[in-house]
Write a protein that holds these residues in place. Structure first.
Motif, short mmCIF file in Angstrom:
data_model
loop_
_atom_site.label_atom_id
_atom_site.label_comp_id
_atom_site.label_asym_id
_atom_site.label_seq_id
_atom_site.Cartn_x
_atom_site.Cartn_y
_atom_site.Cartn_z
N GLY A 24 18.87 16.84 71.11
CA GLY A 24 18.07 17.07 72.43
C GLY A 24 16.81 16.26 72.37
O GLY A 24 16.20 15.97 71.30
N VAL A 25 16.66 15.75 73.74
CA VAL A 25 15.39 14.64 73.76
C VAL A 25 14.52 15.40 74.81
O VAL A 25 15.04 15.71 75.98
CB VAL A 25 15.83 13.49 74.10
CG1 VAL A 25 14.45 12.50 74.53
CG2 VAL A 25 16.62 12.60 73.03
N ILE A 26 13.22 15.75 74.19
CA ILE A 26 12.16 15.90 75.49
C ILE A 26 11.21 14.80 75.82
O ILE A 26 10.65 14.37 74.87
CB ILE A 26 11.30 17.41 74.96
CG1 ILE A 26 12.22 18.19 74.41
CG2 ILE A 26 10.69 17.69 76.00
CD1 ILE A 26 11.65 19.50 73.90
N GLY A 27 11.19 14.52 77.17
CA GLY A 27 10.51 13.45 77.50
C GLY A 27 11.24 12.12 77.95
O GLY A 27 11.81 11.53 77.02
N TYR A 28 11.36 11.89 79.12
CA TYR A 28 11.98 10.52 79.57
C TYR A 28 11.15 9.90 80.57
O TYR A 28 11.49 9.45 81.69
CB TYR A 28 13.28 11.05 80.27
CG TYR A 28 14.33 10.02 80.33
CD1 TYR A 28 15.07 9.66 79.45
CD2 TYR A 28 14.51 9.19 81.85
CE1 TYR A 28 16.03 8.66 79.51
CE2 TYR A 28 15.67 8.28 81.86
CZ TYR A 28 16.30 8.09 80.66
OH TYR A 28 17.05 7.12 80.90
#
Ligand SMILES: NC(=O)c1ccc[n+]([C@@H]2O[C@H](COP(=O)([O-])OP(=O)(O)OC[C@H]3O[C@@H](n4cnc5c(N)ncnc54)[C@H](O)[C@@H]3O)[C@@H](O)[C@H]2O)c1
Length: 352
Positions: A24-28
């Motif tokens: 999962g990636v937090i921050g785009y």
């Protein structure tokens, strides 16, 4: 005393399907799209969710990666029983809370540079990861460039001889950050490269700098003293009319220039040097200048982040500690803290 590991192994073969790491990636924002694009392209990664507080950022994810689910709530990722690893690509002041929650919930973490806002936070995350047997990788992207990998190799082969100095210039116009000064924004790159190449804990730091526009220093000069007369200098500046990314490394046998903006021949090794002999005491010094050939080694061209994230997946699969682990992140944060302290005291020497 820090322990150091040598270059990551780029020859590790892809692992079988069952070893897929669910991310999962937090921050785009600005940098997140690079992390998402690279993770999405890796064979051994299943990129499940991307989180951003901003609706427009979530729209951009959906447009570029329609198959990835998006959410505004980081807890959807942090508490998910499916996810193995979280990438934290948010502003530095949010790194600690997000990474801590991820580790507490049993997830490996990839955290942007600089690792945390202070060394106490970095230390806490390092200890938590060790207790939980989880990996932390701090995004010290430049370690995975062809240039730094080649320079590391040259140093391993003792091609430059005894190291004299490391001198780096990283200047451009903007991008002004709202939450950190130019040191915390740009110098993590140089300090992490230096940490990786010099491989000896620094002794002390002197930093000077000045703020002109938004209350944060926008021009700064850092000098780092290492044992054995090795000295390093970093010039970071958001107020430069031109963009410069240039590093000089001087050794007893050879010297090199790394111009990160050059289209080719980014690293040039010069067979130049100075030797001093004294005939009758120090008042009769004989200085010999050596000016031999220059050569430009071939560099790997792959995108650094692709290589770095692939290496992180390897580390997770094998239970190995990356070179750019939490301890490396902590070492850089300590240098950033010392630089900030020195600036506040108008260039006082701060021991590490
Ligand atoms: N490795 C590199 O070369 C490199 C380059 C640029 C930036 N960075 C680092 O990446 C990090 C992010 O920088 P950026 O320039 O992309 O910042 P940015 O402000 O452009 O983007 C940050 C994004 O995170 C989102 N966000 C903030 N807090 C959040 C939270 N709690 N939950 C979910 N989303 C949240 C914001 O809405 C924003 O979209 C910083 O640590 C920066 O130093 C690294």
């Amino acid at each position: 005393m820090a322990t150091y590991v040598t270059q990551p192994d780029s020859s590790v073969s892809p692992r079988k399907g069952s070893d897929i790491v669910k991310f999962g990636v937090i921050g785009y924002g600005y940098w997140g799209p690079n992390v998402v694009r690279n993770l999405d392209q890796l064979d051994r990664v299943d990129l499940m969710h991307v989180c951003d507080l901003s609706a427009s950022a979530r729209e951009r994810v959906q447009k570029a990666h329609p198959h990835i689910s998006v959410t505004a709530d980081p807890n959807d990722l942090l508490a998910s029983s499916e996810i193995d690893a979280i990438a934290v690509v948010t502003p530095v002041w949010t790194h600690f809370e997000l990474a801590k929650k991820a580790l507490e919930n049993g997830k490996h973490v990839f955290v942007e540079k600089p690792f945390t806002s202070n060394s106490a936070q970095a230390q806490e995350l390092v200890e938590l990861a060790a207790k939980k047997n989880l990996q932390i990788m701090v995004d010290h992207t430049f370690l995975f460039t062809g240039a730094v990998r080649k320079i590391r190799q040259l140093l391993d082969e003792n091609a430059l001889g005894k190291l004299y100095y490391y001198d780096s210039t990283r200047v451009n116009l903007g991008l002004f950050q709202h939450d950190v000064n130019v040191i915390w924004d740009l110098a993590p790159h140089d300090l992490s490269i230096m940490d990786h190449l010099i491989q000896t804990p620094p002794e002390a730091i002197v930093a000077t700098g000045q703020s002109h526009l938004n209350g944060h220093e926008d021009v700064a000069f850092i000098t780092v003293y290492f044992p054995d007369q090795v000295i390093a200098h970093v010039n970071v500046n958001w107020l430069s009319p031109v963009k410069v990314r240039m590093t000089l490394i001087g050794g007893e046998k050879k010297m090199l220039v790394w111009n990160d903006q050059a289209a080719d021949e980014q690293v040039k090794v010069y067979d130049k040097g100075v030797s001093v002999t004294s005939r009758e005491g120090v008042y009769n010094l004989l200085v010999n200048y050596r000016s031999g050939d220059m050569w430009a080694p071939r560099l790997e061209r792959a995108e650094a982040l692709t290589h770095e994230l692939g290496y992180f997946v390897d580390c997770i699969a094998k239970g190995e500690t990356p070179v750019n682990d939490g301890k490396a992140g902590l070492r850089v944060v300590k240098m950033l803290e010392a630089s900030t302290k020195s600036i506040r005291e108008r260039g006082a020497l701060v021991y590490l």
